[in-house]
Design an enzyme around this catalytic site. Structure first.
Site, PDB file in Angstrom:
ATOM      1  N   VAL A   1      -4.870  70.103  -8.188  1.00 29.36           N
ATOM      2  CA  VAL A   1      -3.543  70.613  -8.550  1.00 29.36           C
ATOM      3  C   VAL A   1      -3.489  72.143  -8.467  1.00 29.36           C
ATOM      4  CG1 VAL A   1      -2.962  68.644 -10.031  1.00 29.36           C
ATOM      5  CG2 VAL A   1      -4.079  70.647 -11.027  1.00 29.36           C
TER       6      VAL A   1
ATOM      7  N   LEU B   1      -2.280  72.767  -2.071  1.00 25.72           N
ATOM      8  CA  LEU B   1      -2.495  71.608  -1.189  1.00 25.72           C
ATOM      9  C   LEU B   1      -1.377  70.575  -1.311  1.00 25.72           C
ATOM     10  CD1 LEU B   1      -6.358  71.113  -1.512  1.00 25.72           C
ATOM     11  CD2 LEU B   1      -5.106  72.146   0.369  1.00 25.72           C
ATOM     12  N   GLY B   2      -0.353  70.915  -2.070  1.00 27.28           N
ATOM     13  CA  GLY B   2       0.815  70.033  -2.118  1.00 27.28           C
ATOM     14  C   GLY B   2       0.655  68.843  -3.038  1.00 27.28           C
TER      15      GLY B   2
ATOM     16  N   ALA C   1       4.054  67.470  -4.540  1.00 26.29           N
ATOM     17  CA  ALA C   1       4.927  66.797  -3.563  1.00 26.29           C
ATOM     18  C   ALA C   1       4.314  65.471  -3.126  1.00 26.29           C
ATOM     19  CB  ALA C   1       5.162  67.710  -2.357  1.00 26.29           C
TER      20      ALA C   1
ATOM     21  N   ASP D   1       6.668  72.057   2.258  1.00 24.06           N
ATOM     22  CA  ASP D   1       5.651  71.187   1.652  1.00 24.06           C
ATOM     23  C   ASP D   1       6.107  69.727   1.645  1.00 24.06           C
ATOM     24  OD1 ASP D   1       4.341  73.534   1.103  1.00 24.06           O
ATOM     25  OD2 ASP D   1       3.899  73.038  -0.982  1.00 24.06           O
TER      26      ASP D   1
HETATM   27  O1  PMV Z   1       1.534  77.456  -2.298  1.00 25.86           O
HETATM   28  P1  PMV Z   1       2.048  76.443  -1.354  1.00 25.86           P
HETATM   29  O2  PMV Z   1       1.062  75.863  -0.426  1.00 25.86           O
HETATM   30  O3  PMV Z   1       2.940  75.419  -2.008  1.00 25.86           O
HETATM   31  O4  PMV Z   1       2.916  77.193  -0.267  1.00 25.86           O
HETATM   32  C1  PMV Z   1       4.102  77.765  -0.492  1.00 25.86           C
HETATM   33  C2  PMV Z   1       4.606  78.307   0.790  1.00 25.86           C
HETATM   34  C3  PMV Z   1       5.507  79.494   0.622  1.00 25.86           C
HETATM   35  O5  PMV Z   1       5.952  79.827   1.920  1.00 25.86           O
HETATM   36  C4  PMV Z   1       4.764  80.677   0.026  1.00 25.86           C
HETATM   37  C5  PMV Z   1       6.694  79.187  -0.268  1.00 25.86           C
HETATM   38  C6  PMV Z   1       7.675  78.210   0.322  1.00 25.86           C
HETATM   39  O6  PMV Z   1       8.565  77.768  -0.444  1.00 25.86           O
HETATM   40  O7  PMV Z   1       7.640  77.912   1.526  1.00 25.86           O
END
Ligand code: PMV
Length: 315
Positions: free
Chosen positions: A99, A103-104, A107, A149
């Protein structure tokens, strides 16, 4: 019955994607969140959700659920969309995805749960509807996420993503091996996104040109991925990392892992996701993979996972 969804990594374009620049993300199919559907134990009625990895056991109750619980919000949105009452089943949520590390995990859990609920009801939930539901849940945690994501996780395929535009799947010209290493420092994407927004407002010209340059890197990277050109891709990863440093979203720990991977023979390396902690990725060959993994552990990575990005029919 059983439903699942993969983890994801962003290969190019994080942060710039918030400003309508293109970004590239791929699923990590070996790391998954899954939900099993079983009949309720004797003597209990209604819908129950057990998520022991997430330390949650929830009797789902349509009246009392709070919207800041991602699990109950997911269930509520699916039931509303399908116009259905909660099924009387026991849902067990499990996740192998770390978490708060980019790495999502959130979602993926929401996606698997939504699929499990619709399966328990014998109803189908198509990917566009599911994607919209998971995006709503993501908003509770991330404020104004770009949607990359949930999209890569719901569709489980490499995507070229521009906010608000139809999804463009990417063909993979040749398999690509990535090592993913976690700094072990949890970082809130929302905070990093807010910091970039403040920086952009204070220096619109300089930051605007960095953001556009990242978009250009993503566009070139798409073509390199489709051609299977790992060398060009590696150079683009390093450029993208330098631009992310200019956006102040790297950290000494991320930079140390990027340097360690490159010194151990990785072709390219960069932070991945929101930054200021969380994960970095390194592009490796079969010959360099083990050495890069060891170097990342020696440099202090809390977790090292490897994944191969390839066309579906090779999996
Ligand atoms: O932290 P992560 O992997 O959920 O990435 C977020 C990606 C961003 O571009 C920083 C934010 C977004 O909403 O796209």
């Amino acid at each position: 019955m059983h439903a699942s969804a993969p983890a994801k990594i962003i290969l190019f374009g994080e942060h710039a994607v918030v400003y309508e620049q293109p970004a590239i993300a791929v699923p990590v199919s070996s790391l998954r969140a899954s939900v099993t559907v079983e009949p309720n134990p004797a003597g209990s009625s209604g819908l129950h959700i057990v998520a022991s990895d997430l330390n949650q056991t929830l009797p789902y109750d349509l009246v009392s659920q709070s919207i800041d619980n991602a699990l109950t919000l997911t269930v509520r949105l699916v039931l509303e969309h399908l116009g259905a009452e909660p099924p009387a089943v026991l849902l067990t949520v499990r996740s192998e995805i770390p978490v708060a590390s980019g790495l999502g995990s959130g979602a993926a859990v929401s996606t698997a749960l939504a699929r499990a609920i619709s399966a328990a009801l014998g109803r189908s939930l198509d990917n566009p509807a599911l994607n919209a539901i998971v995006y709503e849940v993501e908003k509770v945690h991330h404020g104004t996420p770009s949607g990359i994501d949930n999209t890569v996780i719901v569709y489980e395929q490499p995507i070229y993503f521009i906010r608000g535009k139809p999804i463009e799947p990417i063909a993979i010209g040749a398999p690509l091996s990535f090592v993913i290493a976690d700094t072990g420092q949890g970082a809130l994407t929302r905070i990093a996104v807010g910091a970039v927004r403040d920086l952009y407002q204070s220096e619109p010209e300089r930051i605007g040109s960095v953001i556009r340059a990242i978009g250009a890197v993503s566009a070139q990277a798409r073509s390199a991925i489709e051609r299977g050109d790992a060398h060009e891709l590696s150079a683009l990863m390093c450029q993208n990392h330098a631009y992310l440093q200019m956006l102040t979203v790297s950290s000494p720990e991320l930079d140390a892992l990027v340097d360690a991977a490159l010194s151990a023979g990785a072709l390219g390396a960069k932070l991945s996701g929101g930054g200021r902690g969380g994960n970095m990725i390194a592009l490796v060959t079969p010959e360099t993979q083990a050495g890069v993994e060891a170097a990342l552990r020696n440099a202090g990575a809390a977790r090292v996972v490897s994944t191969i990005v390839q066309e579906e029919h090779h999996r």
